[in-house]
Design a protein around this motif. Structure first.
Motif, PDB file in Angstrom:
ATOM      1  N   GLY A 214      -1.249  -6.772   3.145  1.00 57.25           N
ATOM      2  CA  GLY A 214      -2.276  -7.613   2.534  1.00 57.25           C
ATOM      3  C   GLY A 214      -3.513  -6.844   2.107  1.00 57.25           C
ATOM      4  N   GLY A 215      -3.456  -5.500   2.222  1.00 59.82           N
ATOM      5  CA  GLY A 215      -4.566  -4.668   1.768  1.00 59.82           C
ATOM      6  C   GLY A 215      -5.663  -4.469   2.790  1.00 59.82           C
ATOM      7  N   ARG A 216      -5.360  -4.669   4.078  1.00 62.49           N
ATOM      8  CA  ARG A 216      -6.395  -4.556   5.112  1.00 62.49           C
ATOM      9  C   ARG A 216      -5.943  -3.598   6.224  1.00 62.49           C
ATOM     10  NH1 ARG A 216      -7.067  -9.981   7.549  1.00 62.49           N
ATOM     11  NH2 ARG A 216      -4.886 -10.273   6.954  1.00 62.49           N
ATOM     12  N   SER A 250      -1.763  -0.144  -0.723  1.00 60.52           N
ATOM     13  CA  SER A 250      -2.224  -0.106   0.658  1.00 60.52           C
ATOM     14  C   SER A 250      -1.101   0.303   1.610  1.00 60.52           C
ATOM     15  CB  SER A 250      -2.775  -1.484   1.054  1.00 60.52           C
ATOM     16  OG  SER A 250      -3.167  -1.502   2.414  1.00 60.52           O
ATOM     17  N   LEU A 251       0.094  -0.267   1.428  1.00 63.50           N
ATOM     18  CA  LEU A 251       1.226   0.118   2.264  1.00 63.50           C
ATOM     19  C   LEU A 251       1.587   1.587   2.065  1.00 63.50           C
ATOM     20  CD1 LEU A 251       3.888  -2.770   2.298  1.00 63.50           C
ATOM     21  CD2 LEU A 251       2.810  -1.681   4.265  1.00 63.50           C
ATOM     22  N   ILE A 255       1.954   4.353   4.962  1.00 61.23           N
ATOM     23  CA  ILE A 255       3.195   5.100   5.138  1.00 61.23           C
ATOM     24  C   ILE A 255       2.928   6.600   5.058  1.00 61.23           C
ATOM     25  CG2 ILE A 255       5.408   5.631   4.045  1.00 61.23           C
ATOM     26  CD1 ILE A 255       5.614   2.651   3.357  1.00 61.23           C
ATOM     27  N   ARG A 256       2.095   7.019   4.112  1.00 63.96           N
ATOM     28  CA  ARG A 256       1.750   8.443   3.993  1.00 63.96           C
ATOM     29  C   ARG A 256       1.110   8.942   5.284  1.00 63.96           C
ATOM     30  NH1 ARG A 256      -2.985   9.066   0.270  1.00 63.96           N
ATOM     31  NH2 ARG A 256      -3.953   8.324   2.186  1.00 63.96           N
ATOM     32  N   ASP A 257       0.202   8.135   5.869  1.00 67.44           N
ATOM     33  CA  ASP A 257      -0.444   8.538   7.115  1.00 67.44           C
ATOM     34  C   ASP A 257       0.566   8.616   8.260  1.00 67.44           C
ATOM     35  OD1 ASP A 257      -2.866   8.702   5.830  1.00 67.44           O
ATOM     36  OD2 ASP A 257      -3.538   6.703   6.432  1.00 67.44           O
ATOM     37  N   LEU A 258       1.501   7.664   8.305  1.00 70.44           N
ATOM     38  CA  LEU A 258       2.525   7.697   9.350  1.00 70.44           C
ATOM     39  C   LEU A 258       3.387   8.946   9.228  1.00 70.44           C
ATOM     40  CD1 LEU A 258       3.736   3.963   9.387  1.00 70.44           C
ATOM     41  CD2 LEU A 258       2.435   5.136  11.177  1.00 70.44           C
TER      42      LEU A 258
END
Length: 295
Positions: A214-216, A250-251, A255-258
């Protein structure tokens, strides 16, 4: 001895099959005390060996081959013919005894029964439908892509079997922890029918993915996740059809950070029908993203 599997491809072969079991062969495919149609035998054999060649375990290959006979347009009374095939010794549907590899045993070890942790992870995956046949090559394609890609998006028409393929692949991986080592697995969003597991990591990641869709982002939960996931090997399935909204930008950032935090992360995303353009792709910088359209 070294003989592990015998396929007695003949009519009225149950007694012969039982003789092999009694002599120490652990797994035998045979038929009941009935005559088999030639076309049913051909259909079964073709699909059985194809599944084994795609690294499907013995029990699943047997069930797929039976289902192929049942639905074949070339076999009369397909259901009756399919029920003539037996896998000995006969076991309950949930018994892992026949969950063994026939080919590629060195690279994909057989299921060894699994730890309690593995069974907890398996409980997060939806059940595989009884009607699941003819998708062995799709499963093989996904497993091959997972060797190289960090993120795989599954596209296709409504009803093509995207989620079923994802279920089959994740169940296959989780039941072979030596070949596909995982410290954490999650299917998201978290299924409502799952009992409370008191698993804070799973719950935190579920909340974070929903917020990101949801962009948060909740900074406090995210800090906990960074600490908990650092250096872990994780596999995540995202059923994007089940999220209220999907903000791919946002997702993609999440995902990149994960992928950067974990020592190894694999993301399998089920894309909603019709969302197969660049706007529905995850932008995860240098991390490799692959798309697979399921026919």
């Amino acid at each position: 001895g070294n003989l592990k599997v015998v396929f007695v491809s003949a009519c009225h072969s149950k007694e012969a099959g039982q003789a092999f079991i009694d002599s120490g062969v652990p797994h035998v495919i045979c038929s009941r005390t009935d005559a088999l149609q030639d076309l049913a035998a051909v259909e079964f054999s073709k699909n059985f060996y194809r599944a084994l060649a795609c690294r499907i375990c013995l029990k699943e290959a047997f069930l797929m081959a039976k289902e192929a006979v049942r639905v074949s347009a070339d076999v009369s009374n397909g259901r009756l013919e399919a029920d003539k095939f037996l896998l000995l010794p006969e076991t309950s549907p949930d018994d892992p005894y026949h969950d063994v590899q026939v080919f590629y045993q060195d690279s994909v070890p057989a299921y060894s029964g699994g730890s309690t942790f593995s069974k907890d992870q398996l409980s997060r995956v939806p059940r595989l439908p009884e009607l699941f046949v003819g998708r062995e090559l799709v499963i093989f394609d996904i497993l091959e892509l997972l060797n190289d890609a960090d993120v795989i998006q599954l596209d296709g028409e409504e009803g093509c079997g995207r989620s079923t393929a994802a279920v089959a692949v994740t169940r296959y991986m989780l039941s072979r922890p030596k070949s596909f080592p995982n410290d954490f697995f999650g299917w998201f969003p978290r299924r409502n029918d799952l009992p409370s597991m008191q698993d804070r990591l799973y719950d935190d990641l579920n909340v974070t993915l929903k917020l990101a869709a949801g962009g948060r982002l909740d900074e406090e939960i995210w800090r906990r996740l960074v600490s908990a996931l650092s250096g872990l090997r994780i596999t995540i399935v995202l059923d994007l059809r089940k999220f209220d909204t999907v903000n791919y930008e946002s997702l993609g950032h999440l995902i990149r950070d994960l992928l950067n935090i974990c020592s190894r992360a694999k993301i399998l995303a089920i894309t909603p029908h019709g969302e197969n353009d660049s706007k529905s792709s995850f932008n995860v910088s240098s991390k490799r993203v692959a798309r697979l359209s399921i026919p």
